[in-house]
Each structure stands twice: as structure tokens, then as C-alpha cells.
Write a protein that holds these residues in place. Structure first.
Motif, mmCIF file in Angstrom:
data_model
loop_
_atom_site.group_PDB
_atom_site.id
_atom_site.type_symbol
_atom_site.label_atom_id
_atom_site.label_comp_id
_atom_site.label_asym_id
_atom_site.label_seq_id
_atom_site.Cartn_x
_atom_site.Cartn_y
_atom_site.Cartn_z
ATOM 1 N N ASN A 1 0.831 -1.211 0.000
ATOM 2 C CA ASN A 1 0.000 0.000 0.000
ATOM 3 C C ASN A 1 0.863 1.258 0.000
ATOM 4 O O ASN A 1 0.591 2.222 0.717
ATOM 5 C CB ASN A 1 -0.951 0.014 1.200
ATOM 6 C CG ASN A 1 -2.094 -0.971 1.037
ATOM 7 O OD1 ASN A 1 -2.471 -1.328 -0.071
ATOM 8 N ND2 ASN A 1 -2.649 -1.429 2.155
ATOM 9 N N SER B 1 -0.784 -3.696 -3.293
ATOM 10 C CA SER B 1 -1.756 -2.771 -2.729
ATOM 11 C C SER B 1 -3.171 -3.155 -3.086
ATOM 12 O O SER B 1 -3.424 -3.831 -4.090
ATOM 13 C CB SER B 1 -1.502 -1.344 -3.242
ATOM 14 O OG SER B 1 -0.235 -0.856 -2.868
ATOM 15 N N SER B 2 -4.104 -2.678 -2.263
ATOM 16 C CA SER B 2 -5.508 -2.778 -2.621
ATOM 17 C C SER B 2 -5.803 -1.817 -3.766
ATOM 18 O O SER B 2 -5.157 -0.772 -3.913
ATOM 19 C CB SER B 2 -6.382 -2.427 -1.420
ATOM 20 O OG SER B 2 -6.260 -3.398 -0.405
ATOM 21 N N ASP B 3 -6.788 -2.169 -4.575
ATOM 22 C CA ASP B 3 -7.183 -1.323 -5.701
ATOM 23 C C ASP B 3 -8.102 -0.224 -5.162
ATOM 24 O O ASP B 3 -9.324 -0.390 -5.086
ATOM 25 C CB ASP B 3 -7.895 -2.166 -6.758
ATOM 26 C CG ASP B 3 -8.128 -1.406 -8.056
ATOM 27 O OD1 ASP B 3 -8.206 -0.158 -8.006
ATOM 28 O OD2 ASP B 3 -8.227 -2.053 -9.115
ATOM 29 N N ASN C 1 -2.196 6.501 -2.600
ATOM 30 C CA ASN C 1 -3.465 5.799 -2.395
ATOM 31 C C ASN C 1 -4.611 6.787 -2.164
ATOM 32 O O ASN C 1 -5.749 6.533 -2.562
ATOM 33 C CB ASN C 1 -3.362 4.812 -1.229
ATOM 34 C CG ASN C 1 -3.152 5.486 0.106
ATOM 35 O OD1 ASN C 1 -2.407 6.450 0.222
ATOM 36 N ND2 ASN C 1 -3.797 4.973 1.141
ATOM 37 N N ASP D 1 -5.628 8.016 -5.523
ATOM 38 C CA ASP D 1 -6.415 6.999 -6.217
ATOM 39 C C ASP D 1 -7.852 6.952 -5.698
ATOM 40 O O ASP D 1 -8.794 6.745 -6.467
ATOM 41 C CB ASP D 1 -5.759 5.624 -6.061
ATOM 42 C CG ASP D 1 -4.526 5.470 -6.932
ATOM 43 O OD1 ASP D 1 -4.325 6.303 -7.839
ATOM 44 O OD2 ASP D 1 -3.755 4.512 -6.709
ATOM 45 N N SER E 1 -2.145 -5.021 -7.899
ATOM 46 C CA SER E 1 -3.361 -4.556 -7.219
ATOM 47 C C SER E 1 -4.279 -5.717 -6.882
ATOM 48 O O SER E 1 -4.380 -6.681 -7.645
ATOM 49 C CB SER E 1 -4.126 -3.553 -8.102
ATOM 50 O OG SER E 1 -3.379 -2.367 -8.283
#
Length: 330
Positions: free
Chosen positions: A143, A155-157, A188, A191, A313
Motif C-alpha cells: 500500500n 496494494s488494494s485497488d 493511495n 487513487d 493490485s
């Protein structure tokens, strides 16, 4: 003299420096696994008796985490410790927010770690480009994607996660939807804002967009919620579960109810969010899968392999609970 000659013989046979042979003999962990095994094989080949220090021991891996006040951080750390231990590595945890002061990073490196995992935004923040010049071991990020440093990130999307949240609220009848998230300097966070704006433009093109940047904290959530409520927002998407708890507190201080007047969605689905009042709807990060990718890749790097240095991701899952509901008519 004989020992010194044989040490040089080992180095020649293994194709490494005598300093590397010495580090292996003294049990230092700052040697790649493949190099260590090559040296050990060379020791056996020349008949050099291995001292106790040269026996196999876990490689040290640094885990640099933010302060553990956010409940998702210890969840990641626990999973990292579990998977690193299963891989034969010993985690060394540092929770110091290093910033521009590189003393703690130097201290971590001085422990002889063979690799480092940076957790949650540290690598994507300002000042890291200079700090990373100190790092002479492989490392990966979680992340914390930073395109300027070119290391693997897991990382998470965040874009799709926030889109899912907007869609959920829109389906429940909400049109005046706001986003509160952290400082804009983090990738992040950027995003999350992208996901929100894209989804709002698609679903509510004629409605004003509201993005509030604050701190990932209870207080940050309260302050951001106070601003959003001034715009008659009926659905609030939060960049962390902790912010969501702060938002709920502020909503109640205004004499409103969750979800009857305002729906709230968190991010992380950290432990115990199912037991808040009301239980929190939240985007669940796939912690185990993220950590698995990071650990496997770091071990490859430590062994001398060269895996792709690209961001990976992972899709989150929106867990719906009592904090989100139909749009109010206020």
C-alpha cells in the motif's frame, strides 16, 4: 595462517569476497540466501569445519510500519510475522515514522536485515526518495506504490474500492455523496479521489462533488464530516475505518443518526468493525493475499532473483452492515 589461506580458497571457490565468507562464518544475516548456500558448499568442498555461527539460521527481515493506532496496521503486521516465520525468516519490527530523520532506518539496517517490507504509505510519502539511498538490501512495499523508486508494490485497488462504495450508496438512493480521506500527497489517497470522481461523474453527473482531505484519525474524521454535513451530504465514504468512527461521532453530535440520516462507509474492514454501533459497512482489504505476494517477492529478491518491479493490485470486497442504508429525505 592456514586458516587465512583456506578462507581465501573458500572465497575463490565460491566466487565471492573473503569478506562475504567471513560474514557467513560469523552468522551475519546480511547475505543473500543463494550466496550463503554457495559459501557453505564451498566450505564443505575444501574441508573447512563450519563453526556454530555458520549453521543455518533465520534471515532477518525488517518490517517498517506506521504507528499501530490504526487497527488495520497490527492486522497487517500479524500476518507479516506469520508468513515470514513460515518462510524461515525472522521479522524485525519498526513502528517509527521515519520521515526525514534517517536514524531509525540506519538502526534497522545495522541489525543486519536481509530485506525490508515497508507498510502503508511510508514509501509513497515525501522524503522517501532520499531515505532510500541508505537502503542496500532488497525491499518491497505494501500500500505504498511510488513510481519513482521502481520496487515491487502490493496494494488494494483503491480506485475500484471507492467506485464500489459510490455505486452502493447510489443504488440505495443517495445522490449527495462525499469522500473524506487522508493527506493528498499520498498515492493511495489520490487513487481514492480518482475513483470517487469517476463514479460520481458516471452516476451523478449533475451533482456537486465533495472531497475533503484530512488525517487518518478519529479527529480527522470528525473535522471532515463537519465540512461535508454543511453541504447536506447523505452518504459519506471514508478513507479508513478510524475516520469513519470519527464521522459517526460528529454526525451524532449534530443530532443526526446513522444510517437514518447519513450513511457511512469505511475502508479496511479492520478487526472489530462488525461490532461497532452501528456495525460498519467497509471495504475489506485482502490482507493475507497482499502479504503473501509481498513476502514471496521479497524472498525472491533476497535469493538473487529479479521478479518484475511493478505494482500488483488486489480487489477489495465491500462488506455491507448497518452503517449504510437508504437515502434520507432531510
Amino acid at each position: 595462517m592456514a586458516n587465512r589461506i583456506r578462507l581465501a580458497d573458500v572465497a575463490v571457490r565460491a566466487g565471492v569476497s573473503t569478506a562475504t565468507v567471513s560474514r557467513v562464518l560469523n552468522g551475519k544475516s546480511s547475505v543473500a540466501a543463494s550466496t550463503r548456500q554457495t559459501v557453505l558448499d564451498a566450505l564443505d568442498a575444501v574441508g573447512f569445519d563450519r563453526p556454530d555461527q555458520a549453521k543455518e539460521r533465520p534471515q532477518l527481515v525488517g518490517v517498517v510500519a506506521p504507528e499501530l493506532t490504526n487497527p488495520i496496521a497490527p492486522h497487517f503486521v500479524q500476518e507479516l510475522e506469520s508468513q515470514l516465520s513460515a518462510a524461515g525468516c525472522a521479522p524485525v519490527l519498526s513502528t517509527h515514522a521515519i520521515g526525514k530523520d534517517d536514524a531509525y532506518l540506519r538502526l534497522l539496517l545495522d541489525t543486519g536485515v536481509s530485506g525490508i517490507i515497508f507498510l502503508a504509505g511510508r514509501s509513497a510519502g515525501p522524503g522517501f526518495d532520499s531515505d532510500r539511498q541508505l537502503i542496500d538490501v532488497p525491499y518491497v512495499t505494501i500500500n505504498g506504490w511510488n513510481p519513482t523508486i521502481g520496487v515491487p508494490d502490493f496494494s488494494s485497488d483503491d480506485v475500484e474500492a471507492i467506485k464500489d462504495s459510490v455505486r452502493h450508496l447510489h443504488h440505495a438512493g443517495h445522490r449527495h455523496i462525499g469522500l473524506m480521506t487522508g493527506p493528498e500527497r499520498f498515492r493511495n489517497v489520490q487513487d481514492m479521489a480518482i475513483g470517487y470522481r469517476q463514479a460520481m461523474l458516471e452516476l451523478c453527473p449533475d451533482v456537486d462533488q465533495h472531497v475533503i482531505h484530512s488525517l487518518f484519525s478519529i479527529e480527522g474524521g470528525q473535522l471532515a464530516a463537519d465540512q461535508l454535513l454543511d453541504h447536506d451530504i447523505t452518504g459519506i465514504i471514508c478513507g479508513s475505518d478510524v475516520m469513519a468512527l470519527g464521522a459517526i461521532r460528529q454526525i451524532r453530535q449534530r443530532g443526526l443518526a446513522v444510517p437514518e440520516d447519513v450513511s457511512i462507509i469505511g475502508y479496511d474492514d479492520s478487526p472489530l468493525m462488525a461490532f461497532t454501533d452501528p456495525p460498519l459497512t467497509s471495504n475489506r482489504q485482502p490482507v493475507r493475499q497482499i502479504v503473501s505476494g509481498a513476502v514471496e517477492t521479497l524472498i525472491e529478491l533476497m535469493s538473487g532473483s529479479n521478479p518484475p518491479r511493478v505494482p500488483v493490485s488486489y480487489r477489495t470486497e465491500l462488506i455491507t452492515r448497518g452503517s449504510s442504508g437508504s437515502a434520507s429525505k432531510r
